[in-house]
Scaffold this motif. Sequence first.
Motif, mmCIF file in Angstrom:
data_model
loop_
_atom_site.group_PDB
_atom_site.id
_atom_site.type_symbol
_atom_site.label_atom_id
_atom_site.label_comp_id
_atom_site.label_asym_id
_atom_site.label_seq_id
_atom_site.Cartn_x
_atom_site.Cartn_y
_atom_site.Cartn_z
ATOM 1 N N PHE A 210 0.844 -1.000 0.168
ATOM 2 C CA PHE A 210 -0.002 -0.006 0.134
ATOM 3 C C PHE A 210 0.943 1.249 0.008
ATOM 4 O O PHE A 210 1.901 1.343 0.894
ATOM 5 C CB PHE A 210 -0.944 -0.207 1.160
ATOM 6 N N ASP A 211 0.529 2.211 -0.817
ATOM 7 C CA ASP A 211 1.335 3.264 -1.062
ATOM 8 C C ASP A 211 0.592 4.459 -0.430
ATOM 9 O O ASP A 211 -0.244 4.958 -1.047
ATOM 10 C CB ASP A 211 1.838 3.674 -2.426
ATOM 11 N N PRO A 212 0.963 4.868 0.664
ATOM 12 C CA PRO A 212 0.057 5.931 1.189
ATOM 13 C C PRO A 212 0.196 7.443 0.728
ATOM 14 O O PRO A 212 -0.835 8.169 0.677
ATOM 15 C CB PRO A 212 0.656 6.174 2.884
ATOM 16 N N LEU A 213 1.307 7.685 -0.034
ATOM 17 C CA LEU A 213 1.259 8.891 -0.889
ATOM 18 C C LEU A 213 0.468 8.972 -2.089
ATOM 19 O O LEU A 213 0.053 9.921 -2.567
ATOM 20 C CB LEU A 213 2.816 9.144 -0.944
ATOM 21 N N GLN A 214 0.289 7.593 -2.454
ATOM 22 C CA GLN A 214 -0.423 7.666 -3.856
ATOM 23 C C GLN A 214 -1.876 7.311 -3.203
ATOM 24 O O GLN A 214 -2.872 7.440 -4.361
ATOM 25 C CB GLN A 214 0.055 6.445 -4.654
#
Length: 146
Positions: free
Chosen positions: A37-41
Amino acid sequence: MNTFGLSFHHFGLAVRSPEPAFAFLAALGYTGAPALFDPLQGVNLAMRRHTEMPDVEVIWPGAAPSPIDGILKRSDGMIYHLCYTAPDPAASLAKMADEGLEILPATEPKAAILFGGQQVSFYFIGGFGLVELLHGEHATAASHQD
């Protein structure tokens, strides 16, 4: 001749649910790493690789609204971006502008968890579509196999 100094890296495939895409790609001989999971994206990601075919980044929404929600309202899955490595993104973008291409920034550069924190940025290229630039010479996605 490659006027823009870019090298193809991968296709970006937005999906509502990753399992059908994983199954299809596996049947074609693709292998891949565990999902991240990419929190910035604001999206879940998993890279799929093949020895003879282009890499495919499978992208699906997280719990909160994400950048791919609009795409997934129209389709269960769609290739929606092409990614290129860009050793000098500013020079590449300047060369595109010199060629008369319309370039609209879609995101500011951000660290991409899938690529070990390497910077990525997205641009709409008029008459072409969404392009992701991976800043730097080379980027390798997570390498653990399923």
